[in-house]
Write an enzyme that holds these catalytic residues in place. Structure first.
Site, PDB file in Angstrom:
ATOM      1  N   ASP A   7       0.843  -1.184  -0.149  1.00  0.00           N
ATOM      2  CA  ASP A   7      -0.121  -0.078  -0.174  1.00  0.00           C
ATOM      3  C   ASP A   7       0.816   1.310  -0.076  1.00  0.00           C
ATOM      4  O   ASP A   7       2.268   1.198  -0.198  1.00  0.00           O
ATOM      5  CB  ASP A   7      -1.097   0.037   1.176  1.00  0.00           C
ATOM      6  CG  ASP A   7      -0.250   0.189   2.523  1.00  0.00           C
ATOM      7  OD1 ASP A   7       0.933   0.260   2.572  1.00  0.00           O
ATOM      8  OD2 ASP A   7      -0.887   0.408   3.546  1.00  0.00           O
ATOM      9  N   CYS A  64       3.163  -3.079   4.169  1.00  0.00           N
ATOM     10  CA  CYS A  64       2.296  -1.777   4.496  1.00  0.00           C
ATOM     11  C   CYS A  64       3.090  -1.418   5.655  1.00  0.00           C
ATOM     12  O   CYS A  64       4.184  -1.546   5.710  1.00  0.00           O
ATOM     13  CB  CYS A  64       0.829  -2.553   4.915  1.00  0.00           C
ATOM     14  SG  CYS A  64       0.624  -3.414   6.068  1.00  0.00           S
ATOM     15  N   THR A  66       2.876  -1.499   8.763  1.00  0.00           N
ATOM     16  CA  THR A  66       2.949  -2.225   9.958  1.00  0.00           C
ATOM     17  C   THR A  66       3.234  -3.762   9.445  1.00  0.00           C
ATOM     18  O   THR A  66       4.124  -4.488  10.098  1.00  0.00           O
ATOM     19  CB  THR A  66       1.776  -2.543  10.968  1.00  0.00           C
ATOM     20  OG1 THR A  66       0.584  -3.039  10.441  1.00  0.00           O
ATOM     21  CG2 THR A  66       1.571  -1.063  11.665  1.00  0.00           C
ATOM     22  N   HIS A  97      11.205 -23.682   8.476  1.00  0.00           N
ATOM     23  CA  HIS A  97      10.022 -24.641   9.253  1.00  0.00           C
ATOM     24  C   HIS A  97       8.780 -24.400   8.975  1.00  0.00           C
ATOM     25  O   HIS A  97       7.990 -25.516   8.667  1.00  0.00           O
ATOM     26  CB  HIS A  97       9.906 -23.846  10.800  1.00  0.00           C
ATOM     27  CG  HIS A  97      11.057 -24.074  11.686  1.00  0.00           C
ATOM     28  ND1 HIS A  97      10.988 -24.023  12.965  1.00  0.00           N
ATOM     29  CD2 HIS A  97      12.481 -24.502  11.050  1.00  0.00           C
ATOM     30  CE1 HIS A  97      12.193 -24.280  13.563  1.00  0.00           C
ATOM     31  NE2 HIS A  97      13.082 -24.675  12.289  1.00  0.00           N
ATOM     32  N   HIS A 133       7.994 -30.882  10.022  1.00  0.00           N
ATOM     33  CA  HIS A 133       7.607 -29.540   9.794  1.00  0.00           C
ATOM     34  C   HIS A 133       6.721 -29.411   8.229  1.00  0.00           C
ATOM     35  O   HIS A 133       5.577 -29.011   8.326  1.00  0.00           O
ATOM     36  CB  HIS A 133       8.810 -28.788   9.039  1.00  0.00           C
ATOM     37  CG  HIS A 133       9.743 -28.446  10.100  1.00  0.00           C
ATOM     38  ND1 HIS A 133       9.185 -27.602  11.155  1.00  0.00           N
ATOM     39  CD2 HIS A 133      10.947 -28.541  10.349  1.00  0.00           C
ATOM     40  CE1 HIS A 133      10.089 -27.436  12.122  1.00  0.00           C
ATOM     41  NE2 HIS A 133      11.310 -27.665  11.664  1.00  0.00           N
TER      42      HIS A 133
END
Ligand code: RB5
Length: 142
Positions: A7, A64, A66, A97, A133
């Site tokens: 964004d 973005c 955060t 993992h 995994h």
């Protein structure tokens, strides 16, 4: 092919990452946004996630402010394992993992230098292919 999207909050970091990918010789497709004008992060998180899920891209990077909103969005798409990373340890572990297929970054959280190191770690770390995994990843999809 790597899909990349952000964004407005991630726009400038996206430009820096694309320059870095070019220096590394990594082929990528830019799913926008194409300026720092205000826009909605789900549009770009979903575009990259769909491109990875349908095989148009092998993996992705989404950004973005955060990294949270865009990673939540990407993880709604079946088959997507988007990992929000703010350090290289997490980037290495999520490839090894979780076989994460999308890296999410918060441009207002990590500086450009660290972000590029995280990108390199994400791209350079293979999945472990360990049975435990593989079993756990299958359980993610339910
Ligand atoms: C945009 O201001 C901001 O909300 C967005 O970039 C992101 O941080 C959302 O999770």
């Amino acid at each position: 092919m790597l899909g990349i999207g952000s964004d407005h909050g991630g726009y400038h970091l996206k430009q820096a990452i694309m320059r870095h990918l070019e220096e590394r010789g990594v082929a990528y497709r830019d799913y926008g946004t194409y300026s720092d004008a205000s826009c909605d992060y789900p549009d770009y998180g979903r575009a990259v996630a769909l491109a990875v899920a349908n095989g148009e891209c092998d993996n992705g990077i989404i950004i973005c402010g955060t990294g949270i909103g865009i990673s939540i969005t990407a993880n709604k798409v079946p088959g997507i394992r988007a990992a929000l990373c703010g350090d290289c340890f997490s980037a290495e572990a999520t490839r090894s993992h979780n076989d994460a297929n999308i890296l999410a970054l918060g441009a207002r959280v990590v500086g450009e230098g660290l972000a590029l190191k995280i990108v390199d770690t994400f791209l350079d770390t293979p999945f472990s292919n360990d049975e435990r995994h593989i079993r756990r990843i299958r359980k993610i999809e339910g």
